[in-house]
Write an enzyme that holds these catalytic residues in place. Sequence first.
Site, PDB file in Angstrom:
ATOM      1  N   THR A 332      11.060  -0.992   6.742  1.00 54.85           N
ATOM      2  CA  THR A 332       9.959  -0.230   7.321  1.00 54.85           C
ATOM      3  C   THR A 332       8.681  -0.215   6.464  1.00 54.85           C
ATOM      4  OG1 THR A 332      10.491   1.665   5.657  1.00 54.85           O
ATOM      5  CG2 THR A 332      12.043   1.315   7.752  1.00 54.85           C
ATOM      6  N   CYS A 333       7.575   0.529   7.059  1.00 52.01           N
ATOM      7  CA  CYS A 333       6.471   0.548   6.407  1.00 52.01           C
ATOM      8  C   CYS A 333       6.168   1.592   5.456  1.00 52.01           C
ATOM      9  CB  CYS A 333       5.232   0.746   7.540  1.00 52.01           C
ATOM     10  SG  CYS A 333       5.587  -0.411   9.028  1.00 52.01           S
ATOM     11  N   ASP A 334       7.284   1.788   4.713  1.00 51.21           N
ATOM     12  CA  ASP A 334       7.180   2.963   3.975  1.00 51.21           C
ATOM     13  C   ASP A 334       7.418   2.328   2.314  1.00 51.21           C
ATOM     14  OD1 ASP A 334       8.418   6.196   3.447  1.00 51.21           O
ATOM     15  OD2 ASP A 334       8.470   4.833   1.709  1.00 51.21           O
TER      16      ASP A 334
END
EC number: 4.1.1.17
Length: 401
Positions: A332-334
């Site tokens: 994910t983009c986290d």
Amino acid sequence: MAVTNTLTDTPHRIRRFLADHDPPTPCLVIDVDTVLDRYRALTGAFPGARVLYAVKANPEPAVVDALVAAGTGFDVASPGEIDLCLDRGAAPAALSYGNPIKKPSAIALAAARGVREFVCDAESDVANVAEHAPGAAVSVRLLTDSPDSVTPFGQKFGCPPERAADLLVRAADLGLDPLGLAFHVGSQQLDASAWEVAIAAAGRVAAAAAERGVPVRRLNVGGGFAVPYTGPAPDLAEYAARIDAALRAHFTDPPELALEPGRAVVAEAGLIRAEVVLVTQRSPADPRRWVYLDIGRYNGLAETENEAITYPVEPVDVDGDGDGPVVLAGPTCDGDDVLYQRTPYRLPLALRAGHRLDLRNTGAYTASYSSVAFNGIEPLRTYCLLGGRLISAGAGTPADR
Ligand SMILES: *Cc1c(COP(=O)(O)O)cnc(C)c1O
């Protein structure tokens, strides 16, 4: 079909299923025979104890079904878990509402469904149980000063022992059945002395309560029994021997024993198959390759937070010799979706995008922690095997069920 239930067979059975069916990754496969095997190992190690499976560890219906059939009790923490267990055929008397944090409406719902056992750690909660589940049995959860587990509860739960006898007396005054005491020494508790410390405290509370006319009839020693991940764990026999000895040492009249294992029932039954999405070196100064998987912190690997739980990671289909250090990260983009950067992991030098990895002993606290749609990623799919055959291809979301 004959099924052997030794733990060493579990990954073979699961990998045979994966080889035959090749489901999309990431996915979790649960070998239900192993769940039953672990449940029997627990009842064998603790003969006569009441075993309440902590549903949150893995609420997959096929897992609950098997445990209902085996005669297990259930530690439930919410109306949703109560209805899950009842829908799968559990008797209300088999359920213990073990979460000390509950709304009056949740207590009322539990009572309406026939649940009669509750765990409380504060006076207002005892009063709420008296009002909404009159006459129910109450155990008081103690705050313990046991050594930290791998995933400790800190100060979140438990009544200080010096106030616990008051709470039992209060429960009796309110017309409840003051059944006993409970504690939880923290999940993945590798130090069996944690139970000894807690049982000693419980023994002192029980003596104080008995003097005030409220004998403790049940001691719920919680969950926390550890399983091997990248490191070993004590076996159940060791926990059982230490708990038994502590009960004899600290109680003149040993109460009925209850356990609430979650991880120890389901962790070793599960294997996650994941795919490598990207391999790259980020810094010329750091020889480690970053290996990004199609599963991360938000779609099943929540327990990698603080790198607390270190799953064994095994390559499936890589040819070539030699391995090297890696950082493992999620898709994910986290920025927090990094699985392991302090824990030393090594993977083959030939590892490329498209290769698969198996994460072992991932049956507990994985699918149930998976988010519904973070970055558009669906919840972790669960496949359940019994006798080596597929019995449920769990859809990712509760709404699909
Ligand atoms: C989570 C939980 C358990 C199960 O703990 P494990 O470490 O998985 O065995 C048992 N009891 C309570 C009250 C819990 O919250």
